[in-house]
Design an enzyme around this catalytic site. Structure first.
Site, mmCIF file in Angstrom:
data_model
loop_
_atom_site.group_PDB
_atom_site.id
_atom_site.type_symbol
_atom_site.label_atom_id
_atom_site.label_comp_id
_atom_site.label_asym_id
_atom_site.label_seq_id
_atom_site.Cartn_x
_atom_site.Cartn_y
_atom_site.Cartn_z
ATOM 1 N N LYS A 25 7.041 -7.061 -1.956
ATOM 2 C CA LYS A 25 7.012 -5.990 -2.951
ATOM 3 C C LYS A 25 6.940 -6.567 -4.369
ATOM 4 O O LYS A 25 6.861 -7.772 -4.538
ATOM 5 C CB LYS A 25 8.235 -5.086 -2.762
ATOM 6 C CG LYS A 25 8.342 -4.499 -1.334
ATOM 7 C CD LYS A 25 7.326 -3.407 -1.055
ATOM 8 C CE LYS A 25 7.117 -3.038 0.403
ATOM 9 N NZ LYS A 25 8.260 -2.513 1.126
HETATM 10 C C1 LIG Z 1 9.056 -1.859 2.205
HETATM 11 C C2 LIG Z 1 9.150 -0.400 2.451
HETATM 12 C C3 LIG Z 1 10.383 0.279 2.606
HETATM 13 C C4 LIG Z 1 11.723 -0.390 2.615
HETATM 14 O O1 LIG Z 1 11.727 -1.557 3.306
HETATM 15 P P1 LIG Z 1 12.914 -2.619 3.280
HETATM 16 O O2 LIG Z 1 12.261 -3.776 3.978
HETATM 17 O O3 LIG Z 1 14.026 -2.030 4.033
HETATM 18 O O4 LIG Z 1 13.267 -2.937 1.857
HETATM 19 C C5 LIG Z 1 10.354 1.657 2.732
HETATM 20 N N1 LIG Z 1 9.206 2.340 2.698
HETATM 21 C C6 LIG Z 1 8.014 1.728 2.539
HETATM 22 C C7 LIG Z 1 6.780 2.572 2.455
HETATM 23 C C8 LIG Z 1 7.945 0.343 2.436
HETATM 24 O O5 LIG Z 1 6.751 -0.253 2.299
#
Ligand SMILES: *Cc1c(COP(=O)(O)O)cnc(C)c1O
Length: 402
Positions: free
Chosen positions: A197
């Site tokens: 991210k």
């Molecule tokens: C990355 C992501 C999350 C949360 O993911 P974590 O790995 O738990 O931080 C939630 N929704 C979407 C659309 C994502 O891409």
């Protein structure tokens, strides 16, 4: 010519090493920030957590931020704070990572999948409206690839029907809608700090909100439902005393992670700019290639580009998406597919969701490919991706001259 033959068929690969689809970028300041915590007194519940939360809240332009051990935990907390429980329906998109929908199940709610728009691949506000019932409690829109959903229409709808909007902005930290940052639009907004991210804490996530009631519930939920706040205690036995007032979870982030987040936040705007530049270059160089469509942008949305997803016109190729995927991987381009529609997962099928409920998302799933996109890519990496896409697609394109 040898360089025209795909590596899958024995040609020379475009690159010697695999280029990931996404990856963190840590510098010496990030490492130093974590090391300082390791040398200090608090490696978990110390001062870095509130410093990180303060930075995230200031960036997003909201009053409160509550950091969690993952974005998924943060979404779970938001569902708790919104009061989602058994019998409640929550509308979300199938074109997302599982967490956007699983968080509803964790609370005993029922996910309702609204189909996407064929141009932006984001949830269609008209579909949301069509699926509203007397049991609808909340909406969880997702800014797919970093492009904001039509959040103004969704908020209008929610306010008219007294629904809570939990904005899954895991893809869209730093993005804007109608010139206003993502984070201020919905009742609660989630950002994820997974390494692919925009900024990372290793694992981690946050809910930002302007609502103090949600804020207090999120704090409780993150820490077993425990409070020491004298204002809300049922009684008070003394300075050691605490109460568990709700069934919360252990979703705390550590000071080590928050220290990384504090340092990463300084680079967020640069990271987003680099992502935008790469996406712009991709679109300029790939637009017009026979057989693919580059991502379309809604005029009110300014994406922060978590993912770059191309759509294949499969009729124009002699092979399937699977073979195009494998051919690009053989060139050492780490393409990916985002996402398998959530309702098609075996667990959801067992719950009774059937194929056909979201035809646009299901069709789209057959045709998509994610190209590598992360700020640390070099200009050479970016050129390799474009050259490999040209090479592979041209090889398999059915000649249009006959
Ligand atoms: C990355 C992501 C999350 C949360 O993911 P974590 O790995 O738990 O931080 C939630 N929704 C979407 C659309 C994502 O891409």
């Amino acid at each position: 010519m040898d360089h025209d033959i795909p590596a899958l068929h024995g040609g020379r690969p475009m690159r010697k090493t695999m280029l990931a689809y996404g990856q963190q970028w840590l510098d010496e300041a990030d490492i130093e920030s974590v090391v300082q915590v390791l040398r200090g007194d608090f490696i978990t519940q110390g001062p870095k957590i509130s410093e990180f939360e303060g930075k995230v809240a200031a960036y997003a332009g909201v009053r409160f931020a509550v950091a969690f051990s993952s974005g998924t935990g943060a979404l779970h907390g938001a569902c708790f704070a919104a009061g989602i429980g058994s019998g409640d329906e929550v509308i979300t998109t199938p074109m997302t990572f599982l967490a956007s929908s699983n968080c509803i199940l964790y609370q005993g709610g029922t996910p309702i999948f609204a189909d996407i728009k064929p141009d932006t691949y984001n949830i269609d506000p008209e579909e949301i409206e069509r699926l509203l019932t007397s049991r609808t409690k909340a909406i969880i829109p997702v800014d797919f690839t970093g492009q904001p959903v039509e959040i103004d229409s969704i908020m209008d709808l929610a306010n008219r029907h007294n629904l809570t909007v939990i904005h899954d902005a895991a893809h869209s930290f730093g993005a804007e809608y109608k010139g206003k940052k993502i984070g201020t639009w919905a009742h609660m907004t989630m950002f994820s700090f997974h390494p692919v991210k925009h900024v990372t804490t290793g694992e981690g996530g946050v809910i930002v909100t302007d609502d103090e009631t949600f804020y207090r519930k999120l704090l409780l939920f993150r820490n077993h439902g425990i409070t020491k706040d004298p204002e809300v205690l049922w009684k008070n036995d003394g300075p050691w005393y605490y109460e568990m007032q709700e069934l919360g979870y252990h979703y705390r982030i550590t000071d080590m992670q928050a220290a990384l987040g504090v340092s990463q936040m300084d680079k967020l705007d640069d990271f987003v700019q680099r992502r935008r530049d790469i996406a712009h270059y991709y679109s300029e160089t790939l637009r017009g290639i026979d057989g693919i469509s580059v991502p379309e942008q809604h005029p009110d949305a300014l994406s922060s580009w978590h993912l770059y997803v191309i759509r294949l016109d499969l009729d124009k190729f002699s092979v399937s998406r699977k073979e195009l995927f494998e051919a690009l991987r053989a060139e050492n381009i780490g393409v990916h597919v985002h996402y398998i529609p959530v309702h098609l997962q075996p667990y959801y099928q067992k719950l009774g969701y059937t194929k056909g409920i979201c035809p646009i998302a299901e069709d789209m799933y057959q045709r998509i490919l994610t190209l590598p996109l992360f700020p640390r890519m070099t200009d050479n990496d970016i050129r390799d991706v474009v050259a490999a896409v040209h090479k592979v697609l041209r090889y398999y394109l059915i000649s249009s001259t006959n």
